[in-house]
Design an enzyme around this catalytic site. Structure first.
Site, PDB file in Angstrom:
ATOM      1  N   ASP A  13       0.748  -1.304  -0.099  1.00  0.00           N
ATOM      2  CA  ASP A  13       0.030  -0.115   0.124  1.00  0.00           C
ATOM      3  C   ASP A  13       0.962   1.166  -0.078  1.00  0.00           C
ATOM      4  OD1 ASP A  13      -2.111  -1.733   0.438  1.00  0.00           O
ATOM      5  OD2 ASP A  13      -1.652  -1.937   2.418  1.00  0.00           O
ATOM      6  N   LYS A  16       2.172   1.964  -5.166  1.00  0.00           N
ATOM      7  CA  LYS A  16       2.670   1.461  -6.427  1.00  0.00           C
ATOM      8  C   LYS A  16       1.795   1.876  -7.543  1.00  0.00           C
ATOM      9  CE  LYS A  16       3.131  -2.634  -4.418  1.00  0.00           C
ATOM     10  NZ  LYS A  16       2.710  -2.306  -2.930  1.00  0.00           N
ATOM     11  N   GLY A  40      -4.091  -4.780  -4.698  1.00  0.00           N
ATOM     12  CA  GLY A  40      -5.079  -3.609  -4.803  1.00  0.00           C
ATOM     13  C   GLY A  40      -4.284  -2.595  -5.365  1.00  0.00           C
ATOM     14  N   HIS A  41      -4.368  -2.370  -6.718  1.00  0.00           N
ATOM     15  CA  HIS A  41      -3.602  -1.186  -7.325  1.00  0.00           C
ATOM     16  C   HIS A  41      -4.579  -0.594  -7.821  1.00  0.00           C
ATOM     17  CE1 HIS A  41       0.296  -3.895  -7.554  1.00  0.00           C
ATOM     18  NE2 HIS A  41      -0.034  -3.657  -6.486  1.00  0.00           N
ATOM     19  N   GLN A 223       1.998  -6.269  -2.773  1.00  0.00           N
ATOM     20  CA  GLN A 223       2.334  -6.251  -1.405  1.00  0.00           C
ATOM     21  C   GLN A 223       3.563  -5.363  -1.308  1.00  0.00           C
ATOM     22  OE1 GLN A 223       1.677  -9.801  -2.853  1.00  0.00           O
ATOM     23  NE2 GLN A 223      -0.430  -8.743  -2.603  1.00  0.00           N
ATOM     24  N   THR A 300     -10.304  -4.886   0.222  1.00  0.00           N
ATOM     25  CA  THR A 300     -10.875  -5.512   1.402  1.00  0.00           C
ATOM     26  C   THR A 300     -11.581  -4.484   2.171  1.00  0.00           C
ATOM     27  OG1 THR A 300      -8.840  -5.067   2.658  1.00  0.00           O
ATOM     28  CG2 THR A 300      -9.130  -7.294   1.597  1.00  0.00           C
ATOM     29  N   SER A 412       6.311  11.567  -5.345  1.00  0.00           N
ATOM     30  CA  SER A 412       5.173  11.743  -5.917  1.00  0.00           C
ATOM     31  C   SER A 412       4.111  12.693  -4.751  1.00  0.00           C
ATOM     32  CB  SER A 412       4.252  10.412  -5.721  1.00  0.00           C
ATOM     33  OG  SER A 412       3.011  10.414  -5.865  1.00  0.00           O
TER      34      SER A 412
HETATM   35  P1  IMP Z   1      -2.375 -13.072   2.363  1.00  0.00           P
HETATM   36  O1  IMP Z   1      -1.575 -12.272   1.091  1.00  0.00           O
HETATM   37  O2  IMP Z   1      -4.026 -12.971   1.944  1.00  0.00           O
HETATM   38  O3  IMP Z   1      -2.278 -14.364   2.499  1.00  0.00           O
HETATM   39  O4  IMP Z   1      -2.452 -12.119   3.644  1.00  0.00           O
HETATM   40  C1  IMP Z   1      -1.192 -12.059   4.372  1.00  0.00           C
HETATM   41  C2  IMP Z   1      -0.668 -10.605   4.925  1.00  0.00           C
HETATM   42  O5  IMP Z   1      -0.279  -9.915   3.766  1.00  0.00           O
HETATM   43  C3  IMP Z   1      -1.891  -9.929   5.636  1.00  0.00           C
HETATM   44  O6  IMP Z   1      -1.292  -9.212   6.676  1.00  0.00           O
HETATM   45  C4  IMP Z   1      -2.386  -8.921   4.487  1.00  0.00           C
HETATM   46  O7  IMP Z   1      -3.143  -7.854   4.990  1.00  0.00           O
HETATM   47  C5  IMP Z   1      -1.103  -8.546   3.726  1.00  0.00           C
HETATM   48  N1  IMP Z   1      -1.420  -8.183   2.378  1.00  0.00           N
HETATM   49  C6  IMP Z   1      -1.599  -8.973   1.290  1.00  0.00           C
HETATM   50  N2  IMP Z   1      -1.845  -8.492   0.133  1.00  0.00           N
HETATM   51  C7  IMP Z   1      -1.580  -7.218   0.603  1.00  0.00           C
HETATM   52  C8  IMP Z   1      -1.470  -5.825  -0.218  1.00  0.00           C
HETATM   53  O8  IMP Z   1      -1.824  -5.673  -1.329  1.00  0.00           O
HETATM   54  N3  IMP Z   1      -1.385  -4.592   0.647  1.00  0.00           N
HETATM   55  C9  IMP Z   1      -0.961  -4.740   1.777  1.00  0.00           C
HETATM   56  N4  IMP Z   1      -0.995  -5.772   2.636  1.00  0.00           N
HETATM   57  C10 IMP Z   1      -1.516  -6.964   1.812  1.00  0.00           C
END
Ligand code: IMP
Length: 429
Positions: A13, A16, A40-41, A223, A300, A412
């Site tokens: 987050d 990106k 989530g982009h 991530q 989410t 940015s």
């Molecule tokens: P998972 O990737 O759904 O298994 O989640 C594992 C951890 O990674 C959790 O703490 C999520 O909140 C975090 N996470 C997964 N995808 C993202 C993202 O795109 N941004 C921020 N945190 C993420």
């Protein structure tokens, strides 16, 4: 060499989406190499907002977009996201989108397992996105995953599902859950196969051919490096490698093809889900960062935890991902604060340390050691040159560069793509 990897240098987050979009215009090919639709982009182009989770951001710009073997693909989500983009007028065809034939699939049983583990009282709550990411990667390394290419071979799909279910049904019996039939998974896959197979290809070969033809390749990390399964805050991590090194393994293009690693870095720190966060603020400043920074998950809808900039963590990421330069984002969220703190080291059991220890218990015990800087009253939002920034804001940026040992190559200053101060073009470096 003109190939660039973009990685998040914190817990994801970092903003990106905008930077990847900015670089996509200069690139010929955009590659996702890890994660899945847990990402989530958000891209804002001419006032229109595009939200992507699985598909590479380059699609919106009409560039060849590739989902590499390191990504876990939920085929039903794939179809939905393609349809959503098409409804927004984006052309999505096999000419512009390819999926690695050796990418593993996320099935409904993975999503179910992810959610049960998170909601149950047994085990460790990670705060996952419940998209089935972890269970799908487990099956991949367990050598029992159904992969994209298996959809093209219906005659051998059934025995592969049987093998997978031998494992899952044993697990389910132990958890008191109903067993899953081969037919239900078979149906789930055959109903979607025709919609995904036209996109399937040898991604490693396409990328190597493109590289040899002089194309500029952009690797779009999802991530952040602190969620890396090896180098992150384990076990509160995601199930893929998120460090820059994964771009090679997760796409099939060797590491010698990579020229520049751009670390996207937020001017403060956020994290979603559980796990250690040494600089977390549970006060009015934390509230300010959350509200002004609109720190809510794209996919989410979860609120992100907020805190001061942690130079210890980012410096560690600079080293584990070999970051060449950073793109600093959301500086304007700090506008108007009287003073700004930066974590420069930790205290662990009375000792000063300059790294995040690997032990889960030690990670929970470290205390931030802060340096305090004077804030600034004028706004930095929308600035397009250093001259437009308040002196104290420039001082803050320079201090961060010094602490993390790497330069700011982009700054940015708003979600708008042109509100960017460019120091170095990663493709030209
Ligand atoms: P998972 O990737 O759904 O298994 O989640 C594992 C951890 O990674 C959790 O703490 C999520 O909140 C975090 N996470 C997964 N995808 C993202 C993202 O795109 N941004 C921020 N945190 C993420």
């Amino acid at each position: 060499m003109a190939n660039v990897i973009v990685v998040g240098s914190q817990w994801g987050d970092e903003g990106k989406g905008k930077i990847v979009d900015w670089l996509s215009e200069r690139a010929d090919v955009i590659v996702r190499y890890q994660g899945g639709h847990n990402a989530g982009h958000t891209l804002v182009i001419d006032g229109v907002s595009y939200k992507l989770a699985l598909l590479p951001s380059g699609l919106v710009r009409g560039k060849l977009s590739v989902i590499g073997n390191g990504v876990v693909v939920d085929p039903h989500h794939f179809v939905t996201e393609v349809e959503k983009l098409r409804a927004q007028g984006v052309e999505v065809t096999p000419e512009v989108l390819r999926i690695a034939e050796n990418a593993p699939l996320i099935l409904s049983l993975h999503r179910e397992l992810d959610a049960i583990r998170e909601d149950g009282s047994a085990g460790l709550k990670i705060g996952t996105t419940k998209r089935g990411i972890g269970p799908a990667y487990e099956d991949k390394v367990g050598r029992r995953a159904i992969r994209v290419i298996d959809l093209a071979e219906p005659e051998s799909l059934r025995p592969k599902i049987e093998r997978l279910l031998t494992h899952h049904n044993a697990l389910r019996r132990g958890m008191g859950l109903a067993e899953i039939s081969v037919d239900s998974i078979h149906n789930e896959l055959t109903e979607v196969a025709d919609k995904i197979l036209p996109y399937v290809d040898q991604v490693w070969k396409i990328l190597d051919d493109k590289r040899k033809a002089g194309a500029r390749i952009l690797f779009e990390g999802a991530q952040g490096a602190l969620l890396d399964n090896d180098h992150g805050t384990y076990p509160f991590v995601t199930s893929s490698n998120t460090v820059a090194g994964q771009a090679a393994a997760g796409s099939g293009l060797g590491p010698t093809a990579i020229g520049y690693v751009l670390g996207i870095t937020k001017a403060y720190t956020t994290r979603v889900g559980e796990g250690p966060f040494p600089c977390e603020l549970d006060d009015a400043i934390g509230e300010h960062l959350s509200t002004v920074g609109r720190e809510v998950g794209v996919n989410t809808g979860r609120s992100r935890r907020c805190g001061w900039f942690d130079a210890v963590l980012v410096k560690q990421t600079v080293r584990t991902s070999g970051i060449t330069g950073i793109a600093l984002t959301k500086l304007d969220v700090l506008d108007g604060l009287d003073e700004i703190k930066v974590c420069v080291a930790y205290e662990l059991d009375g000792k000063r340390i300059d790294y995040l220890p690997a032990s889960m218990d030690a990670q929970a015990r470290v205390k931030p050691i802060y340096e305090t800087l004077e804030g600034w009253k004028d706004t930095t939002a929308g600035a397009r040159s250093w001259n437009e920034l308040p002196a104290q804001a420039v001082k803050y940026v320079r201090y961060i560069e010094e602490l993390i040992g790497t330069p700011v190559s982009m700054l940015s200053t708003s979600p708008e793509r042109d509100d960017t101060i460019l120091v170095t073009d990663p493709f030209q470096d």
